[in-house]
Structures are given as structure tokens and as C-alpha cells.
Design a protein around this motif. Structure first.
Motif, PDB file in Angstrom:
ATOM      1  N   ILE A  22       0.871  -1.180   0.000  1.00 18.22           N
ATOM      2  CA  ILE A  22       0.000   0.000   0.000  1.00 18.22           C
ATOM      3  C   ILE A  22       0.900   1.220   0.000  1.00 18.22           C
ATOM      4  CG2 ILE A  22      -1.768   1.314   1.225  1.00 18.22           C
ATOM      5  CD1 ILE A  22      -2.695  -1.312   2.475  1.00 18.22           C
ATOM      6  N   GLU A  23       0.850   1.969  -1.078  1.00 18.06           N
ATOM      7  CA  GLU A  23       1.706   3.141  -1.219  1.00 18.06           C
ATOM      8  C   GLU A  23       0.847   4.369  -1.489  1.00 18.06           C
ATOM      9  OE1 GLU A  23       5.424   4.614  -4.041  1.00 18.06           O
ATOM     10  OE2 GLU A  23       4.320   2.807  -4.550  1.00 18.06           O
ATOM     11  N   GLU A  24       1.047   5.431  -0.726  1.00 18.05           N
ATOM     12  CA  GLU A  24       0.309   6.671  -0.936  1.00 18.05           C
ATOM     13  C   GLU A  24       1.073   7.511  -1.946  1.00 18.05           C
ATOM     14  OE1 GLU A  24      -2.119   9.310   2.036  1.00 18.05           O
ATOM     15  OE2 GLU A  24       0.009   9.780   2.224  1.00 18.05           O
ATOM     16  N   GLU A  27      -1.046  12.483  -0.988  1.00 19.83           N
ATOM     17  CA  GLU A  27      -1.737  12.502   0.305  1.00 19.83           C
ATOM     18  C   GLU A  27      -3.074  13.230   0.185  1.00 19.83           C
ATOM     19  OE1 GLU A  27       0.715  16.043   2.453  1.00 19.83           O
ATOM     20  OE2 GLU A  27       1.700  14.096   2.359  1.00 19.83           O
ATOM     21  N   ARG A  51      -7.212  11.529  -2.524  1.00 20.25           N
ATOM     22  CA  ARG A  51      -5.829  11.071  -2.496  1.00 20.25           C
ATOM     23  C   ARG A  51      -5.674   9.967  -3.527  1.00 20.25           C
ATOM     24  NH1 ARG A  51      -4.392   7.097   2.551  1.00 20.25           N
ATOM     25  NH2 ARG A  51      -5.980   5.533   2.127  1.00 20.25           N
ATOM     26  N   LYS A  52      -4.416   9.688  -3.845  1.00 21.41           N
ATOM     27  CA  LYS A  52      -4.133   8.622  -4.801  1.00 21.41           C
ATOM     28  C   LYS A  52      -3.249   7.602  -4.096  1.00 21.41           C
ATOM     29  CE  LYS A  52      -2.430   7.793  -9.458  1.00 21.41           C
ATOM     30  NZ  LYS A  52      -1.800   8.414 -10.642  1.00 21.41           N
ATOM     31  N   VAL A  53      -3.640   6.333  -4.145  1.00 21.16           N
ATOM     32  CA  VAL A  53      -2.879   5.254  -3.524  1.00 21.16           C
ATOM     33  C   VAL A  53      -2.658   4.138  -4.542  1.00 21.16           C
ATOM     34  CG1 VAL A  53      -3.649   5.705  -1.161  1.00 21.16           C
ATOM     35  CG2 VAL A  53      -4.953   4.165  -2.590  1.00 21.16           C
ATOM     36  N   ARG A  54      -1.645   3.327  -4.282  1.00 24.37           N
ATOM     37  CA  ARG A  54      -1.407   2.129  -5.077  1.00 24.37           C
ATOM     38  C   ARG A  54      -1.528   0.955  -4.124  1.00 24.37           C
ATOM     39  NH1 ARG A  54       3.680   2.887  -7.210  1.00 24.37           N
ATOM     40  NH2 ARG A  54       2.789   3.927  -8.999  1.00 24.37           N
ATOM     41  N   GLU A  59      -3.414   1.393  -9.084  1.00 27.73           N
ATOM     42  CA  GLU A  59      -3.638   2.762  -8.625  1.00 27.73           C
ATOM     43  C   GLU A  59      -5.119   2.998  -8.393  1.00 27.73           C
ATOM     44  OE1 GLU A  59      -1.772   5.481 -11.310  1.00 27.73           O
ATOM     45  OE2 GLU A  59       0.228   4.827 -10.730  1.00 27.73           O
TER      46      GLU A  59
END
Length: 93
Positions: A22-24, A27, A51-54, A59
Motif C-alpha cells: 500500500i503506497e500513498e 496525500e 488522495r491517490k494510492v497504489r 492505482e
């Protein structure tokens, strides 16, 4: 395609585990920092933000909050623009 966050034999650390599963990527950012509301719409008590996360290599954009609307602004069966993002500059890091 199956998501493989680690190569065989790679040293696993807490930092790698956190950033690869889980990568932000961006933010939580209030909508007002990345665009403008159309006339008749505004940020409500719970400020709209995104926000955008992977997650596992995929994504995802996540949205949170509420938008206030002036009575009579929304009309049934009519397309309405509520918010316009600023153009030109990428909004994620």
C-alpha cells in the motif's frame, strides 16, 4: 497478470513492505487546493478531498467529504458541472 511485490530472495524490510503493498502517491488534498467549484456548489462541513494510492500494484483515487449545493442548482435530467480541476500541473507526486 499477478502482482509480485518482491523478487525471489530479496531482503524484506518493513519500509519495503509498507511502500510496495500500500503506497500513498498523493496525500489527502482538499478539492479547493486542486481546482474550483462551479457556481452554486461549495465545500461542506466535511471538506471534500482526495488522495491517490497504489494497492497491490493497482492505482486508486479515493474521495472523501461532502459538497454543499444551493437549492435549485441541480435540475433533473440535466448534466451539471460541480467541480473543475486545475489543468497543466500534475496533482500527485
Amino acid at each position: 497478470m499477478v502482482y509480485t511485490p518482491f523478487a525471489a530472495g530479496e531482503l524484506l524490510t518493513a519500509g519495503k513492505l509498507n511502500s510496495r503493498i500500500i503506497e500513498e502517491l498523493m496525500e489527502w488534498t482538499p478539492f479547493t487546493d486542486i481546482g474550483t467549484f462551479s457556481a452554486g456548489f461549495s465545500a461542506a462541513t466535511l471538506t471534500p478531498r482526495m488522495r491517490k494510492v497504489r494497492i497491490l500494484g493497482q492505482e486508486r483515487w479515493e474521495y472523501q467529504g461532502r459538497v454543499s449545493v444551493v437549492a435549485g442548482t441541480l435540475v433533473a435530467n440535466v448534466n451539471t458541472t460541480i467541480f473543475t480541476f486545475n489543468g497543466g500541473t500534475p496533482i500527485y507526486r
